[in-house]
Motif scaffolding. Structure first.
Motif, PDB file in Angstrom:
ATOM      1  N   VAL A 106      66.773 127.146  53.273  1.00 12.68           N
ATOM      2  CA  VAL A 106      66.255 126.106  54.165  1.00 12.68           C
ATOM      3  C   VAL A 106      65.006 126.600  54.891  1.00 12.68           C
ATOM      4  N   PHE A 107      65.012 127.842  55.329  1.00 11.22           N
ATOM      5  CA  PHE A 107      63.835 128.381  56.011  1.00 11.22           C
ATOM      6  C   PHE A 107      62.620 128.410  55.077  1.00 11.22           C
ATOM      7  N   ILE A 108      62.832 128.860  53.846  1.00  6.61           N
ATOM      8  CA  ILE A 108      61.720 128.913  52.887  1.00  6.61           C
ATOM      9  C   ILE A 108      61.218 127.503  52.572  1.00  6.61           C
TER      10      ILE A 108
ATOM     11  N   PHE B 100      61.535 124.861  54.428  1.00  5.48           N
ATOM     12  CA  PHE B 100      60.896 124.342  55.643  1.00  5.48           C
ATOM     13  C   PHE B 100      59.469 124.869  55.763  1.00  5.48           C
ATOM     14  N   ALA B 101      59.287 126.177  55.559  1.00  2.00           N
ATOM     15  CA  ALA B 101      57.954 126.774  55.683  1.00  2.00           C
ATOM     16  C   ALA B 101      57.006 126.226  54.621  1.00  2.00           C
ATOM     17  N   LEU B 102      57.465 126.174  53.373  1.00  2.00           N
ATOM     18  CA  LEU B 102      56.603 125.660  52.302  1.00  2.00           C
ATOM     19  C   LEU B 102      56.298 124.174  52.495  1.00  2.00           C
ATOM     20  N   SER B 103      57.272 123.420  52.912  1.00  2.00           N
ATOM     21  CA  SER B 103      57.056 121.979  53.137  1.00  2.00           C
ATOM     22  C   SER B 103      56.108 121.749  54.292  1.00  2.00           C
ATOM     23  N   PHE B 104      56.203 122.546  55.329  1.00  2.00           N
ATOM     24  CA  PHE B 104      55.301 122.414  56.471  1.00  2.00           C
ATOM     25  C   PHE B 104      53.863 122.654  56.024  1.00  2.00           C
ATOM     26  N   ILE B 105      53.672 123.697  55.204  1.00  2.00           N
ATOM     27  CA  ILE B 105      52.334 123.995  54.697  1.00  2.00           C
ATOM     28  C   ILE B 105      51.847 122.862  53.789  1.00  2.00           C
ATOM     29  N   ALA B 106      52.745 122.389  52.909  1.00  2.00           N
ATOM     30  CA  ALA B 106      52.367 121.323  51.979  1.00  2.00           C
ATOM     31  C   ALA B 106      52.054 120.022  52.718  1.00  2.00           C
ATOM     32  N   LEU B 107      52.826 119.712  53.745  1.00  2.00           N
ATOM     33  CA  LEU B 107      52.588 118.469  54.491  1.00  2.00           C
ATOM     34  C   LEU B 107      51.243 118.476  55.215  1.00  2.00           C
ATOM     35  N   THR B 108      50.877 119.634  55.728  1.00  2.00           N
ATOM     36  CA  THR B 108      49.590 119.698  56.435  1.00  2.00           C
ATOM     37  C   THR B 108      48.421 119.683  55.459  1.00  2.00           C
ATOM     38  N   ALA B 109      48.633 120.176  54.225  1.00  2.00           N
ATOM     39  CA  ALA B 109      47.541 120.253  53.249  1.00  2.00           C
ATOM     40  C   ALA B 109      47.348 118.950  52.471  1.00  2.00           C
TER      41      ALA B 109
ATOM     42  N   GLU C  47      47.349 114.685  51.764  1.00  2.00           N
ATOM     43  CA  GLU C  47      46.939 113.482  52.481  1.00  2.00           C
ATOM     44  C   GLU C  47      47.960 112.373  52.228  1.00  2.00           C
ATOM     45  N   LEU C  48      49.131 112.555  52.792  1.00  2.00           N
ATOM     46  CA  LEU C  48      50.169 111.526  52.706  1.00  2.00           C
ATOM     47  C   LEU C  48      50.032 110.592  53.903  1.00  2.00           C
ATOM     48  N   PRO C  49      50.574 109.392  53.790  1.00  2.00           N
ATOM     49  CA  PRO C  49      50.592 108.509  54.968  1.00  2.00           C
ATOM     50  C   PRO C  49      51.382 109.169  56.104  1.00  2.00           C
ATOM     51  N   LEU C  50      50.999 108.881  57.296  1.00  2.00           N
ATOM     52  CA  LEU C  50      51.628 109.493  58.476  1.00  2.00           C
ATOM     53  C   LEU C  50      53.132 109.221  58.511  1.00  2.00           C
ATOM     54  N   VAL C  51      53.550 108.031  58.102  1.00  2.00           N
ATOM     55  CA  VAL C  51      54.971 107.686  58.102  1.00  2.00           C
ATOM     56  C   VAL C  51      55.750 108.633  57.184  1.00  2.00           C
ATOM     57  N   MET C  52      55.214 108.943  56.006  1.00  2.00           N
ATOM     58  CA  MET C  52      55.881 109.856  55.063  1.00  2.00           C
ATOM     59  C   MET C  52      55.990 111.262  55.656  1.00  2.00           C
ATOM     60  N   LYS C  53      54.897 111.701  56.295  1.00  2.00           N
ATOM     61  CA  LYS C  53      54.914 113.019  56.916  1.00  2.00           C
ATOM     62  C   LYS C  53      55.970 113.087  58.010  1.00  2.00           C
ATOM     63  N   VAL C  54      56.086 112.037  58.800  1.00  2.00           N
ATOM     64  CA  VAL C  54      57.078 112.005  59.877  1.00  2.00           C
ATOM     65  C   VAL C  54      58.494 112.005  59.306  1.00  2.00           C
ATOM     66  N   ILE C  55      58.738 111.226  58.256  1.00  2.00           N
ATOM     67  CA  ILE C  55      60.081 111.162  57.654  1.00  2.00           C
ATOM     68  C   ILE C  55      60.463 112.511  57.059  1.00  2.00           C
ATOM     69  N   VAL C  56      59.583 113.102  56.254  1.00  2.00           N
ATOM     70  CA  VAL C  56      59.883 114.404  55.627  1.00  2.00           C
ATOM     71  C   VAL C  56      60.049 115.473  56.704  1.00  2.00           C
ATOM     72  N   GLY C  57      59.157 115.472  57.674  1.00  2.00           N
ATOM     73  CA  GLY C  57      59.262 116.450  58.767  1.00  2.00           C
ATOM     74  C   GLY C  57      60.551 116.289  59.551  1.00  2.00           C
TER      75      GLY C  57
ATOM     76  N   LEU D 269      63.427 115.025  58.442  1.00  2.00           N
ATOM     77  CA  LEU D 269      64.543 115.494  57.607  1.00  2.00           C
ATOM     78  C   LEU D 269      64.620 117.019  57.592  1.00  2.00           C
ATOM     79  N   LEU D 270      63.480 117.665  57.454  1.00  2.00           N
ATOM     80  CA  LEU D 270      63.469 119.133  57.460  1.00  2.00           C
ATOM     81  C   LEU D 270      63.922 119.684  58.810  1.00  2.00           C
ATOM     82  N   LEU D 271      63.440 119.088  59.870  1.00  2.00           N
ATOM     83  CA  LEU D 271      63.830 119.530  61.211  1.00  2.00           C
ATOM     84  C   LEU D 271      65.320 119.298  61.454  1.00  2.00           C
ATOM     85  N   ALA D 272      65.842 118.174  60.973  1.00  2.00           N
ATOM     86  CA  ALA D 272      67.275 117.890  61.126  1.00  2.00           C
ATOM     87  C   ALA D 272      68.111 118.927  60.376  1.00  2.00           C
ATOM     88  N   THR D 273      67.667 119.315  59.186  1.00  2.00           N
ATOM     89  CA  THR D 273      68.387 120.334  58.410  1.00  2.00           C
ATOM     90  C   THR D 273      68.398 121.671  59.147  1.00  2.00           C
TER      91      THR D 273
END
Length: 176
Positions: A23-25, A27-36, A38-48, A50-54
Motif C-alpha cells: 500500500v505504501f509503494i 500510494f507513493a507511485l500513485s501520488f507521483i503519477a497523479l501529479t504528473a 493531466e487527469l480531470p480534478l474529479v478523478m484525481k480527488v477520487i483516486v487520492g 481511495l488511496l488515503l482511505a486505504t
C-alpha cells in the motif's frame, strides 16, 4: 472467538507487513503519477481519496493491534503483581506452567504441567477453577506434601485442588 489470555497478542504479522509495504509503494507511485498526469480534478480527488482511505484503514489496524498489545502487557503486569503478592502472603508455594489442557470435564481437567523449579513435566488433574485454564499460564499452587516428598518417586499424576491454586499469570508476560 475466545482468545487465550496467556498468549501475548502479535502486533506485526507477515500479511500485515506485506500489505502495508504494498500500500505504501502504491500510494507513493500513485501520488507521483497523479501529479504528473493531466487527469480531470474529479478523478484525481477520487483516486487520492481511495488511496488515503486505504492508508488510514491500515493505520487504524496497526493502532488497534498496538493498543491491544499495550492492554495485554498492562494486564499481564497486574497478574504478575497479584501472583507475587500471593506468593509473599502464602507459606510454601510452587510454580507450575500449564503446558496443555488435555481433557476438560465438568469437575476439572486433565492437564500437562511443568514444575518450574525442577523442570519436570507431569500429567495432573486440576479441579475446576472459577476462571478457565489456558496453556501458557503459570499457576502458583500450595503443593501437597503427601503427593511429592523428598526421596520418593514422583506420582504418575499429580492432583491439584482448586483451593490450592493461589494465583495465575501468563508465562509470556513474566517479568525478569
Amino acid at each position: 472467538m475466545v482468545v487465550n489470555p496467556a498468549v501475548r497478542p502479535k502486533v506485526a504479522t507477515t500479511g500485515l507487513v506485506i500489505a502495508s509495504a504494498v500500500v505504501f509503494i502504491v500510494f507513493a507511485l500513485s501520488f507521483i503519477a497523479l501529479t504528473a498526469t493531466e487527469l480531470p480534478l474529479v478523478m484525481k480527488v477520487i483516486v487520492g481519496s481511495l488511496l488515503l482511505a486505504t492508508v488510514l484503514v491500515l493505520a487504524l489496524l496497526w493502532g488497534k493491534r498496538s493498543a491491544r498489545r499495550r492492554t495485554w502487557l498492562a494486564n499481564a503486569a497486574n497478574k504478575w503483581r497479584s501472583f507475587d503478592n500471593a506468593k509473599l502472603a502464602s507459606g510454601t508455594t510452587a510454580e507450575v506452567t500449564l503446558l496443555s489442557v488435555d481433557a476438560v470435564q465438568p469437575t476439572g481437567a486433565w492437564v500437562t504441567i511443568m514444575w518450574n523449579r525442577f523442570n519436570h513435566v507431569q500429567h495432573a488433574w486440576i479441579e475446576a477453577l472459577p476462571e478457565p485454564l489456558w496453556p501458557g499460564s503459570v499457576l502458583l499452587i500450595a503443593p501437597d506434601p503427601t503427593q511429592v516428598m523428598p526421596s520418593t518417586p514422583w506420582p504418575e499424576a499429580y492432583f491439584i485442588r482448586a483451593a490450592d491454586c493461589l494465583a495465575w499469570a501468563p508465562a509470556e508476560g513474566r517479568h525478569p
